[in-house]
Design a protein around this motif. Structure first.
Motif, PDB file in Angstrom:
ATOM      1  N   UNK A 232       0.855  -1.177   0.000  1.00 59.05           N
ATOM      2  CA  UNK A 232       0.000   0.000   0.000  1.00 59.05           C
ATOM      3  C   UNK A 232       0.893   1.228   0.000  1.00 59.05           C
ATOM      4  N   UNK A 233       0.548   2.213  -0.823  1.00 59.18           N
ATOM      5  CA  UNK A 233       1.285   3.476  -0.893  1.00 59.18           C
ATOM      6  C   UNK A 233       0.317   4.611  -0.662  1.00 59.18           C
ATOM      7  N   UNK A 234       0.784   5.606   0.082  1.00 57.13           N
ATOM      8  CA  UNK A 234      -0.050   6.761   0.402  1.00 57.13           C
ATOM      9  C   UNK A 234       0.715   8.024   0.044  1.00 57.13           C
ATOM     10  N   UNK A 235       0.096   8.895  -0.737  1.00 58.07           N
ATOM     11  CA  UNK A 235       0.754  10.141  -1.133  1.00 58.07           C
ATOM     12  C   UNK A 235      -0.191  11.306  -0.936  1.00 58.07           C
ATOM     13  N   UNK A 236       0.411  12.492  -0.821  1.00 64.05           N
ATOM     14  CA  UNK A 236      -0.378  13.711  -0.672  1.00 64.05           C
ATOM     15  C   UNK A 236       0.228  14.794  -1.536  1.00 64.05           C
ATOM     16  N   UNK A 237      -0.615  15.384  -2.381  1.00 65.41           N
ATOM     17  CA  UNK A 237      -0.175  16.472  -3.252  1.00 65.41           C
ATOM     18  C   UNK A 237       1.028  16.044  -4.098  1.00 65.41           C
ATOM     19  N   UNK A 238       0.995  14.773  -4.554  1.00 58.71           N
ATOM     20  CA  UNK A 238       2.038  14.258  -5.437  1.00 58.71           C
ATOM     21  C   UNK A 238       3.266  13.724  -4.746  1.00 58.71           C
ATOM     22  N   UNK A 239       3.401  13.906  -3.435  1.00 52.95           N
ATOM     23  CA  UNK A 239       4.588  13.449  -2.708  1.00 52.95           C
ATOM     24  C   UNK A 239       4.236  12.203  -1.902  1.00 52.95           C
ATOM     25  N   UNK A 240       5.110  11.196  -1.938  1.00 50.69           N
ATOM     26  CA  UNK A 240       4.889   9.957  -1.209  1.00 50.69           C
ATOM     27  C   UNK A 240       4.959  10.229   0.294  1.00 50.69           C
ATOM     28  N   UNK A 241       3.907   9.854   1.013  1.00 47.24           N
ATOM     29  CA  UNK A 241       3.866  10.056   2.459  1.00 47.24           C
ATOM     30  C   UNK A 241       4.245   8.793   3.212  1.00 47.24           C
ATOM     31  N   UNK A 242       3.921   7.625   2.668  1.00 48.31           N
ATOM     32  CA  UNK A 242       4.254   6.351   3.311  1.00 48.31           C
ATOM     33  C   UNK A 242       4.034   5.232   2.305  1.00 48.31           C
ATOM     34  N   UNK A 243       4.786   4.161   2.496  1.00 53.57           N
ATOM     35  CA  UNK A 243       4.663   2.974   1.638  1.00 53.57           C
ATOM     36  C   UNK A 243       5.015   1.765   2.481  1.00 53.57           C
ATOM     37  N   UNK A 244       4.246   0.680   2.294  1.00 56.20           N
ATOM     38  CA  UNK A 244       4.454  -0.455   3.177  1.00 56.20           C
ATOM     39  C   UNK A 244       3.950  -1.736   2.522  1.00 56.20           C
ATOM     40  N   UNK A 245       4.704  -2.831   2.724  1.00 60.69           N
ATOM     41  CA  UNK A 245       4.241  -4.151   2.296  1.00 60.69           C
ATOM     42  C   UNK A 245       3.122  -4.608   3.221  1.00 60.69           C
TER      43      UNK A 245
END
Length: 853
Positions: A232-245
């Motif tokens: 799962x990947x989470x971004x805000x305003x085009x910038x990656x905020x968090x990513x995790x298996x």
């Protein structure tokens, strides 16, 4: 990776008698059995009725009593047909034909082969067509929609409800009988790889340390054996905020993702509504098999007990990110009888009107719809919390939710699908078992009912962090009780109770939540003229006029206006007087509830809009999107800073002492030293009393700042205007009240008012709006001056409207506008104006004033 091919667009449609499609030839002659109609064009998503209207088979159903001529449609069978060629699916392992919503019961054929049948409009369904798709180059898809089920409108037996079909279109007090049939949501082909994401559930929270938390889980639906992984990947305003298996437990995947320093989502008016982009990806053998993208706001939500709540009361106070949020809301019915044909523009415009009203919650009423994804997406963006009811409602004869096994199975399927889909929306905060579900003594039902207990268990299992209410209203009583501590979540009433009863009835309640109430008023003149083929010459009592009753039924205000204003023959004046009384009645309820802020946790108006054009109704926005006077007075009452006057009647005899409380409502972060002024005047602008003082205001509170006291004057017209202004940190709240010096026909002078003269000009006009400048150059007041578009080609969104101008007074109003879109059966093209043809109308103006550009 999964591939989706939309089958939306123009299909073909043909009507037949019931059962005829199951036997296509006459037994007697052997000849083909012809349909009721030829093949005609029909939009998907969409419905049968609009397709018939476009093809010329029916007259406009919303004009006069034409909907009576359309009731045959619900009793026929309808064939939707779509032909398409095979599109390469790049070796996909499974091919599915997916329907997101068909209204109501159907049979689906592909190249003449029956794939299966389905009943229920609120859940999706699919067929595995892998073999057929691989074996053919061309396809004929037929969806045979059966006649509408026999269901009840507003009056009937809830205990005998047997379907999960929307009930309002079988006839309700704000609608006609026009039963929708059709493919009302999207259709597509889906090509899956070895596995696909199923039952995705994404929710958010805020941890005690302030970090954001995204909880993500799904089940992998396998089509073939392979080694799976996910992230799962989470971004805000085009910038990656968090990513995790994601962790895997067989085919169950889950992850909890923390986001430092998150941008928090708040309801409208409390804070911003930032939405994170969440991407969930499923891998097999290092290749992407499926990917889902959605928007998610990060927020903590809970419901807590009201201040001073009696023992056993449910929690009714919303808390978002630690801030108590007073629920300022509107009830929403479906936007049209032909809800499959509602445009995205209409959804965004109407919900935009709710947000501009300063509302922060919408209650989706149980006699209508599980609302669409575009509705929920819009609420996410606008900060409109959603209270979604399951599809059950009172019926008058009895209001007991059905416990029949067949109905419970349909309800369980619809509720399960709704829970799994809508739980991924940040705006969703409350589930409810239905509308006004009551026992034989008219007491709200509890979880002791088998039906509601089942729904509560489903909600707890599938969406455990949302609030579940068994029904609305809930608690010991359905309506306001005079017995202390018996008014928990209550409904009613829906009409002005009269002077002075309106003010004691609503002013002296101790309700915890007022989730449905309203006041009725006429639609604007443009809407009246669009629904009647002959322009009416004067107002009518609905009891005496079949056509008026057909477009208003319970909501006749004729006698109310006679009691308040005397007899009025001029229809345009009557409309303005009717809207004034609707605004007066509704505003008092809103202010009375907020004066008990936190003992009372919310006010939810019945209703925002209406699904067909009524002459009179409780809607504060009429069918064509014109905001009534009640809309603008409610907007003020819902403002984050609002000054109000507590009173119990409209008439005060000359020479009597007027001494009433001034209360200022503040929302989150509004506190400090405020300047409060009051002026008491007549229609000529003469001032009889005034007050000016400073006071300290606390945030998020109903602040009692003292009393307004004066001796009631005796002006020639018998009307007295009280104006209040509160100024806090550069923000201003303006409010006004009209009182009369006699009890019989107290507002009669307003109906006879003349002498106002208006000059109006538009400046800074552009493609999306401008500033309207108005000045009263006459010697009498102009009451409730209202700006309209005389061309009928534009949607207007004034920041304020229905403005009183005393002699010599001026006002400036910023207005936004946009081109009208199709509404129901009505289109507005071709356009003939480059800008709105603005006109200002008002009480006291002998004729409307055209605005100079």
């Amino acid at each position: 990776m999964r591939k989706i091919i939309s089958l939306n667009g123009v299909w073909k449609l043909k009507g037949t008698a019931a059962y005829v499609p199951l036997r296509d030839k006459s037994m007697e002659t052997g000849k083909p059995l012809e349909g009721i109609t030829q093949w005609i064009d029909a939009c998907v998503p969409g419905g049968v009725t609009r397709a018939l209207y476009n093809a010329g088979y029916i007259e406009h159903p919303y004009v006069d009593m034409n909907s009576l001529k359309c009731e045959w449609i619900e009793n026929r069978w309808w064939i939707y047909r779509r032909e398409f060629d095979r599109t390469p699916m790049d070796g996909k392992k499974r091919i599915f034909l997916q329907f997101d919503g068909v209204d109501y019961a159907c049979m689906v054929y592909l190249n003449g082969v029956l794939l299966g049948s389905h009943e229920g409009m609120f859940e999706d369904f699919r067929f595995d067509i892998t073999e057929q798709y691989q074996a053919n180059e061309h396809f004929i898809l037929d969806v045979l929609i059966l006649h509408a089920p026999d269901e009840m409108g507003q009056i009937g037996f809830t205990s005998k409800t047997s379907t999960q079909k929307s009930r309002f279109n079988y006839k309700w007090d704000f609608s006609t009988r026009l039963v929708n049939l059709g493919i009302w949501q999207s259709v597509c082909l889906i090509g899956d790889e070895e596995a696909a994401i199923s039952d995705l559930f994404v929710t958010s929270d805020v941890l005690p340390g302030g970090e954001g938390l995204l909880s993500v889980r799904f089940e992998a639906a396998r089509h073939e054996s392979c080694v799976l992984s996910a992230k799962v990947a989470c971004s805000f305003d085009g910038a990656l905020a968090a990513e995790q298996s994601m962790k895997a437990d067989e085919d169950q995947f889950s992850a909890e993702v923390t986001i430092p320093d998150p941008q928090l989502w708040y309801p409208n008016g409390i804070g911003p509504q930032p939405l994170y982009d969440v991407t969930v990806t499923l891998y097999g053998g290092g290749q992407i098999l499926d990917e889902r993208k959605l928007k998610q706001g990060i927020r903590h939500f809970e419901m807590v007990q009201n201040e001073g709540a009696p023992q056993g009361a449910l929690p009714y106070t919303a808390v978002v990110n630690g801030v108590r949020v007073y629920m300022k809301g509107v009830n929403v019915t479906p936007m049209d009888h032909i809800y499959g044909d509602v445009t995205r523009e209409q959804v965004e415009f109407q919900l935009g009107q709710a947000a501009a009203l300063n509302a922060n919650i919408v209650r989706v009423w149980g006699g209508g719809l599980i609302e669409t994804e575009q509705f929920y997406d819009c609420c996410d963006r606008l900060g409109l919390m959603v209270w979604q009811e399951f599809i059950q409602s009172s019926s008058g004869v009895d209001n007991i939710p059905s416990e029949e096994p067949g109905f419970l199975e349909l309800l369980k399927k619809a509720a399960t699908h709704a829970l799994k889909i809508k739980r991924n929306h940040t705006s969703l905060v409350i589930w409810s078992g239905g509308n006004e579900l009551m026992d034989g003594q008219k007491k709200p039902m509890t979880l002791k009912n088998k039906n509601l207990s089942m729904l509560a268990e489903l909600a707890h299992t599938l969406d455990p962090d949302r609030c579940f209410l068994p029904t609305s209203p809930s608690g010991p009583q359905a309506h306001i009780s005079q017995t202390p501590n018996f008014s928990h979540d209550v409904h009613g009433w829906w009409q002005y109770q009269g002077n002075p009863i309106q003010y004691s009835y609503f002013g002296d309640t101790d309700s915890l939540l007022h989730s449905e109430f309203g006041c009725d008023g006429m639609s604007c003149m443009q809407t009246v003229c669009r629904q009647l083929s002959v322009r009416p010459a004067r107002p009518e009592r609905m009891h005496d006029n079949d056509l008026w009753r057909f477009h208003g039924d319970w909501w006749c205000t004729y006698d109310r206006e006679e009691r308040m204003f005397g007899h009025v023959e001029n229809l345009e004046l009557y409309i303005r007087l009717s809207q004034w009384m609707q605004a007066e009645g509704l505003r008092f309820i809103l202010e009375a509830n907020q004066r008990r802020k936190w003992r009372n946790s919310g006010s939810i108006i019945w209703q925002l809009s209406e699904p067909w054009p009524n002459l009179s109704c409780t809607a504060i926005v009429d069918y064509y999107g014109h905001a009534k006077q009640a809309y603008f007075w409610a907007k003020k009452a819902f403002s984050p800073l609002h000054v109000s006057l507590n009173y119990r009647r409209l008439d005060y005899a000359p020479g009597t002492r007027f001494c009433e409380d001034v209360v200022i409502f503040t929302d989150h972060r509004r506190a400090g030293e405020a300047l409060v002024t009051a002026r008491v005047m007549d229609l000529s602008g003469n001032c009889y009393a005034q007050m000016k003082e400073t006071t300290a205001l606390e945030a998020n509170k109903a602040n009692d700042v003292g009393k307004l006291a004066f001796t009631m004057p005796d002006p020639a017209d018998g009307l007295v205007l009280v104006r209040l202004i509160a100024e806090l940190n550069g923000e201003k709240s303006f409010n006004e009240y009209w009182f009369a010096t006699h009890a019989v026909r107290p507002y009669q002078a307003a109906a006879a008012l003349h002498g106002g003269r208006l000059e109006a000009a538009l400046k800074d006009a552009g493609p999306n709006g401008g500033v309207l400048c108005m000045r009263n150059t006459g010697d009498k007041a102009i009451l409730h001056a209202c700006v309209e578009d005389a061309s009928g080609e534009w949607n207007l969104m004034p920041e304020e409207n229905f403005i009183t101008l005393l002699p010599g007074e001026s006002a400036q109003v910023r207005i936004r506008w946009s081109r009208r879109f199709r509404v129901g059966f009505d289109t507005f093209e071709p356009f003939t104006t480059s800008l709105p043809a603005l006109a200002v109308l008002g009480i006291g103006l002998d004729s409307g004033c055209r605005v100079e550009e």
